[in-house]
Motif scaffolding. Structure first.
Motif, PDB file in Angstrom:
ATOM      1  N   LYS A 190       9.012   8.228   8.688  1.00  0.00           N
ATOM      2  CA  LYS A 190       9.124   9.017   7.058  1.00  0.00           C
ATOM      3  C   LYS A 190      10.483   9.214   7.106  1.00  0.00           C
ATOM      4  O   LYS A 190      10.987   9.936   6.145  1.00  0.00           O
ATOM      5  N   LYS A 216      10.880  -2.060  -0.176  1.00  0.00           N
ATOM      6  CA  LYS A 216       9.809  -1.284  -0.128  1.00  0.00           C
ATOM      7  C   LYS A 216      11.188  -0.181  -0.666  1.00  0.00           C
ATOM      8  O   LYS A 216      11.792   0.471  -0.296  1.00  0.00           O
ATOM      9  N   LEU A 268       0.819  -1.173  -0.199  1.00  0.00           N
ATOM     10  CA  LEU A 268       0.088   0.036  -0.086  1.00  0.00           C
ATOM     11  C   LEU A 268       0.542   1.117  -0.189  1.00  0.00           C
ATOM     12  O   LEU A 268       2.045   1.176   0.960  1.00  0.00           O
ATOM     13  N   GLY A 269       0.447   2.138  -0.492  1.00  0.00           N
ATOM     14  CA  GLY A 269       1.014   3.220  -0.563  1.00  0.00           C
ATOM     15  C   GLY A 269       2.521   3.439  -1.133  1.00  0.00           C
ATOM     16  O   GLY A 269       2.845   2.932  -1.711  1.00  0.00           O
ATOM     17  N   GLU A 270       2.802   5.122  -1.441  1.00  0.00           N
ATOM     18  CA  GLU A 270       4.440   5.135  -1.719  1.00  0.00           C
ATOM     19  C   GLU A 270       5.405   4.766  -0.600  1.00  0.00           C
ATOM     20  O   GLU A 270       6.702   4.661  -1.212  1.00  0.00           O
ATOM     21  N   THR A 271       5.263   5.456   0.412  1.00  0.00           N
ATOM     22  CA  THR A 271       5.987   4.949   1.731  1.00  0.00           C
ATOM     23  C   THR A 271       5.651   3.284   3.046  1.00  0.00           C
ATOM     24  O   THR A 271       4.419   3.217   2.960  1.00  0.00           O
TER      25      THR A 271
END
Length: 353
Positions: A183, A310, A159-162
């Motif tokens: 983050k 990722k 899920l998501g970019e990060t």
């Protein structure tokens, strides 16, 4: 001597004394220090009562042949002011002039002393202190840290970019700090390696291993065994409480009776009214933090773990154990043999010194 000839410099954030996992992780570190594979350069205790945790870490490390590794006192780890969580006892826990009052100062001093991009930061506790270090000394952290290894978990890598931290206990202690650490590492291009609870579930230890290490009669080994029994009984006593009961102490709601039975027994269910110790019913114990220590070593990582990656800003962030099915453990028997022999080596070496 050159820092790196002593092994990879490692800074550890630990909540030692909450369960035996952290102390077993320090035992493993002592074995890897003997072998010049990892070089623990600072150990910071976090999670209230953090000063008592520092006393336990100092005593344990002295007993394991690591009196030269500095211990620093961290923060309350996200626990409300005036609240002290449980900490187990030991006859070797002690105050000492060799404990730094400011864990943050110790970390900064340590990072300044190591070569660029050489240090591994191992977080096996709340991420409050790592967040403060990054927030207040971002450039120092970015220039000296080669990787951050975390015991915790993330929301699906798909899920998501990060990567975003999930509700694992260490993240939950201070979720805003956990989000900040993930983050910033991704923004600053510092690789992360996250070991999840699924990995620990994929390689449980039988209680007989603790009986085996206790036979060395090393005081740390015998204490770990007796505390394990006590911890399991205390966990059971929290699990049977109502989800809203404050005595559960941040234990996630998913940790109920059926979870306990699935996690620690092969099968069967214990009645809520079971009166004596549940230790006799336990078939497997989960070892989270020692696995995170092994993940810090490239050779062990390649030999024993599978992971999902990722890529964020061109930098890989890996996650070991993404589900009950995908534990990230390639061969539980060879991994068990690896760490059990390291435990025995650590205790025998320190007894011979």
């Amino acid at each position: 001597a050159d820092v790196e000839s002593q092994g990879t410099p490692v800074i550890v954030y630990t909540d030692i004394g909450r369960d035996v996992d952290d102390e077993l992780a320090l035992v493993l570190l002592s074995a890897l220090k003997q072998k010049h594979i990892l070089n623990p350069v600072a150990v910071i205790t976090t999670l209230s009562p953090q000063r008592e945790r520092a006393h336990l870490a100092r005593g344990s490390m002295d007993a394991m042949g690591m009196p030269d590794v500095p211990v620093g006192i961290g923060s309350c780890g996200g626990v409300a002011e005036g609240v002290d969580l449980e900490i187990y006892g030991s006859e070797y826990s002690r105050s000492s002039p060799c404990i730094f009052e400011s864990g943050l100062d110790l970390v900064c001093r340590t990072l300044e002393s190591v070569p660029p991009k050489s240090a591994v930061v191992l977080c096996i506790a709340s991420l409050s202190d790592a967040a403060t270090c990054i927030r207040e000394h971002e450039e120092l952290f970015r220039s000296k840290v080669k990787e951050v290894v975390l015991m915790g978990g993330v929301v699906s890598t798909e899920l998501g970019e990060t990567l975003i931290p999930d509700s694992a206990y260490n993240n939950n202690c201070d979720i805003s700090s956990a989000r900040f650490v993930y983050k910033k590492c991704q923004e600053l291009g510092i690789p992360t390696a996250t070991l999840s609870r699924w990995a620990a579930y994929g390689c449980p230890i039988p209680p007989k291993l603790l009986d085996e290490i206790a036979k060395t009669e090393h005081m740390v080994a015998t204490n770990i065994r007796s505390v394990s029994k006590l911890s399991i009984d205390q966990l059971w006593n929290k699990v049977i409480l109502h989800p809203d009961d404050p005595r559960r102490e941040k234990l996630p709601n998913r940790c109920d009776i059926s979870w306990f039975c699935r996690t620690f027994m092969s099968k069967g269910i214990i009645s809520k009214d079971w009166a004596s110790s549940v230790w006799t019913l336990v078939k497997k114990l989960n070892m989270y933090d020692p696995l995170a220590v092994l993940l810090c070593v490239p050779a062990y990582r390649a030999a024993h773990f599978d992971w999902k990656s990722k890529i964020v800003n061109g930098v890989p962030h890996i996650v070991v154990g993404t589900s009950e099915r995908d534990t990230g453990i390639t061969n539980r028997l060879s991994l068990y043999n690896e760490y059990s022999s390291l435990f025995l080596f650590a205790f025998q070496e320190s007894l011979h010194k």
